[in-house]
Design an enzyme around this catalytic site. Structure first.
Site, PDB file in Angstrom:
ATOM      1  N   THR A  51       0.858  -1.086  -0.075  1.00  0.00           N
ATOM      2  CA  THR A  51       0.326  -0.026   0.315  1.00  0.00           C
ATOM      3  C   THR A  51       0.380   1.110  -0.175  1.00  0.00           C
ATOM      4  OG1 THR A  51      -1.731  -1.277   0.962  1.00  0.00           O
ATOM      5  CG2 THR A  51      -1.898   1.035   1.224  1.00  0.00           C
ATOM      6  N   LYS A  85      -7.536   0.968  -3.024  1.00  0.00           N
ATOM      7  CA  LYS A  85      -7.357   0.541  -1.094  1.00  0.00           C
ATOM      8  C   LYS A  85      -7.684   1.464  -0.688  1.00  0.00           C
ATOM      9  CE  LYS A  85      -5.228  -1.502   1.843  1.00  0.00           C
ATOM     10  NZ  LYS A  85      -4.374  -2.352   2.587  1.00  0.00           N
ATOM     11  N   LYS A 143       0.220   4.459   8.608  1.00  0.00           N
ATOM     12  CA  LYS A 143       0.554   4.672   7.485  1.00  0.00           C
ATOM     13  C   LYS A 143      -0.799   4.784   6.612  1.00  0.00           C
ATOM     14  CE  LYS A 143       2.309   1.711   3.820  1.00  0.00           C
ATOM     15  NZ  LYS A 143       2.504   0.958   3.592  1.00  0.00           N
TER      16      LYS A 143
END
Lengths: 453, 453
Positions: free
Chosen positions: B106, B186, B254
């Site tokens: 990611t 995502k 994150k």
């Protein structure tokens, strides 16, 4: 029979004790009441009289001042039965004919009207009632120079003047709008004050995490657009470890709860007030309720709680310090700007006269560089050459990205950025003041018709 | 020379190890690389091969899969020089002709395009590149049933299919829009997932403070409109003390940082994502970075951190329990509703096809009762008989006022209320989905033209 020199003073806490003791200069026949015996003894030692029940306190008094902790305590003092001179009675019944009741506690805005209704319901339409919340802290309480926002029927406010003058001096403001209007002023003022306390914590924790000399940061930031009265007042408590409680977290837990309750009642979103409330309440939950509110900086640096204190004598290490300082100044300026609009909007929504509200707050603990600089132009609709909303966003982004790198939380700055971005996205204007204020424009149109897009 | 059965797999962490081990079934010649030696030994014990440098790993491989921690690590693996077969070289140079690079980590949405540019700049236009972030957790990683959102040039995605199929099975989604579009999916999914994790904490801490049996609350809430996939997945970790780390706080620190960075880049305010970020970052600051994210419930009850755990076997004490449960259910439903809109809005803003985005998220970890129930009607513009925005506000207010009484912080619920109130104040519609979505309508008009006010 009421004697015009007799005052009953109920609630001798940190503020109330100073107010009552000061009143002794003009009203030597002041009788204090408090449930905590030691403060009552202290008051008699200072020359006052004491009473054992509210009813005993108010008997014979022309003026009755309430400075207890909450609306519930005022209702309890006035309307609960207590045993006085051998028989059960309530203070409301015991009040002298034509007594003047002055409510100085911070309460929800509808509270004074509730008290009026209850007095009338027990046949005490003769009693004058004034909504008169105060601001200014314990030093000004004892000096008789508190800011007081007095509202009510004109004759009632007039009747209360001798006592109000003794407590406020030249800082007495008479607010139009009847009972509750004074409390509305206090509520709006606390929007500014409460947010500014949390911003001071957010900023100083950030300064520490940026590795800056925190004493230097404090001195520098006071000179610029990030300054607020609260920053100047609270930050010194972060820079020394004196363990003193200047103003407890619980005070703002209560006051900001009144604000967000007021916002819900008015159907008005208050993004920054709500975000600030979460920090105050998180502080309460973490055991800071009775501690000084400047200690909330520790919530921002939980594993290094003394970092702000420790870095007061840190060397200035590099030329990068000035640009790090800018990150903090921009963040504070942006939050103060949005707070100024949120407070002014709430004031307009609850029917306060915007110019008077500004005149009050700009001279009180709720003021900030941005409030003083920007609200006049919002009210006048005359935009002078300042930064555009997109320029303010661009500056705030740099600060927020630096904090994100450090994984440092910025709940208030983050909220302010979302609001500024919303104003920009929706094309609400070039001027950040006007654009942000238009977020709240309802179906009835703008709250500030003078402002131009 | 590349062998079509050879795979290089870089990054053997919690997810990567399972993915690489699973790949051994279809691609026995899979070579792993990781900087942490023990995981590499574990991989060779499971039948894989190992390499000492990224360049060594990719040599001879037709497919190169990246599952390292960050965008920076991908760039370092590909473009930093390392010593391979006696000479200094980068993995980008060492890649076989026509190799297929699959980016599963990611990363920020622009990262895959940056990698493409850098490959081209070093003369590796021959290399195929696919943006292919994953979702689903360690169990599905090891099963080869991860959800994968693959995007890139059509020929490149086609070339990567054998490996993608082996990792995703029937859960492979091909996303239109080129490099970055998979990562956008995502990102939007993580808006939902991240907010839902924090809401689960906010809700369960509230349940504990309300004095409820937390096991009962968990079972009951799963049946109603307050449920989410994350609630069902994370809450059990709050109800047992197994010390396990299912998903570390750092992962969402994150991912949600990528989201708010994406919001800033798109000029799109993301109120709930920003509020959730503050809680994740506050958790990091308080030392929870490497701990399971379900432990963030402790931030909500800092002086009674085990209260949720302790109250799993509390007796149900009164008939009031059902109404207390309602308080929590309404709060969760309202936040999930606003989160569904915020995520869908971000998706539309970054150019994703709303129906495909919904089809993906509704079957993944980001789903919730409200998401499944409301987004179809937002997309179709056909409002079926549900609660009005003012009814949702009225219900949420009751929950928030109960929390305010307890002095329990509700950063997400508070934010959701402000947004709902804003939608109501501005008269954006009767239907809460449509009304809240219109908050984001920009100068170009509504993002969801089908919806009616």
């Amino acid at each position: 029979m009421s004697d015009p020199s007799n005052v009953a003073f109920l609630g001798l806490g940190a503020m109330g004790f100073g107010m009552a003791t000061n009143l002794l200069h003009s009203f030597p026949n002041t009788t204090g009441f408090d449930v905590w015996a030691p403060t009552l003894s202290r008051f008699t030692a200072a020359g006052g009289k004491s009473a054992q029940t509210p009813a005993e306190a108010v008997r014979g008094a022309k003026y009755v001042v309430f400075m207890v902790t909450s609306a519930a305590q005022i209702l309890s003092c006035l309307f609960d039965e207590s045993t006085d001179t051998g028989k059960s009675t309530s203070a409301a019944t015991a009040l002298e004919k034509g007594a003047v009741v002055i409510l100085c506690s911070t309460t929800p805005p509808d509270h004074a009207r509730v008290v009026r209704q209850k007095l009338d319901a027990v046949g005490r339409g003769d009693v004058a009632l004034v909504d008169a919340p105060v601001s200014g802290g314990t030093v000004r309480a004892a000096d008789g120079t508190l800011s007081i926002f007095a509202a009510g029927a004109e004759a009632d406010v007039q009747a209360a003047k001798p006592v109000l003058d003794a407590m406020a001096g030249s800082n007495l403001w008479v607010i139009e709008g009847g009972l509750g209007a004074g409390t509305n002023v206090k509520m709006v003022h606390q929007v500014l004050a409460g947010i500014h306390v949390i911003v001071a914590c957010e900023a100083m924790g950030f300064a520490a995490r940026l590795g800056l000399n925190t004493q230097w940061v404090f001195e520098e930031l006071q000179r610029g657009e990030g300054n607020s009265w609260m920053f100047g007042n609270r930050t010194p408590h972060m820079l020394v470890d004196d363990g003193k409680i200047y103003s407890a977290v619980n005070n703002f837990v209560k006051d900001i709860g009144i604000i967000t309750t007021g916002g819900r009642a008015a159907g008005l979103p208050l993004f920054l007030s709500s975000a600030a409330e979460q920090v105050f309440v998180a502080g309460f939950s973490a055991g800071y309720g009775a501690k000084d509110d400047a200690e909330l900086v520790k919530l921002y640096i939980p594993t290094e709680q003394n970092l702000v204190l420790e870095q007061t004598s840190l060397a200035k290490t590099s030329s990068k310090d000035a640009s790090k300082l800018e990150l903090i100044a921009k963040l504070m300026a942006a939050v103060h700007l949005v707070a100024a609009i949120e407070a002014t909007t709430l004031g307009a929504k609850v029917g306060l006269q915007p110019q008077q509200l500004f005149d009050i707050c700009v001279g009180a603990a709720g003021t900030s560089f941005m409030y003083k600089d920007r609200i006049p132009q919002l009210l006048s609709g005359k935009w002078t050459s300042k930064k555009t909303v997109d320029e303010v966003i661009a500056e705030l982004k740099v600060s927020i990205e630096a904090a994100q790198q450090l994984k440092y939380p910025l709940p208030l700055s983050g909220t302010a950025l979302q609001l500024l971005q919303l104003a920009s996205l929706k094309g609400l204007g070039r001027d950040p003041d006007v654009a942000v204020s238009r977020i709240w424009d309802g179906v009835d149109g703008p709250l500030f018709p003078g402002s131009k897009v």
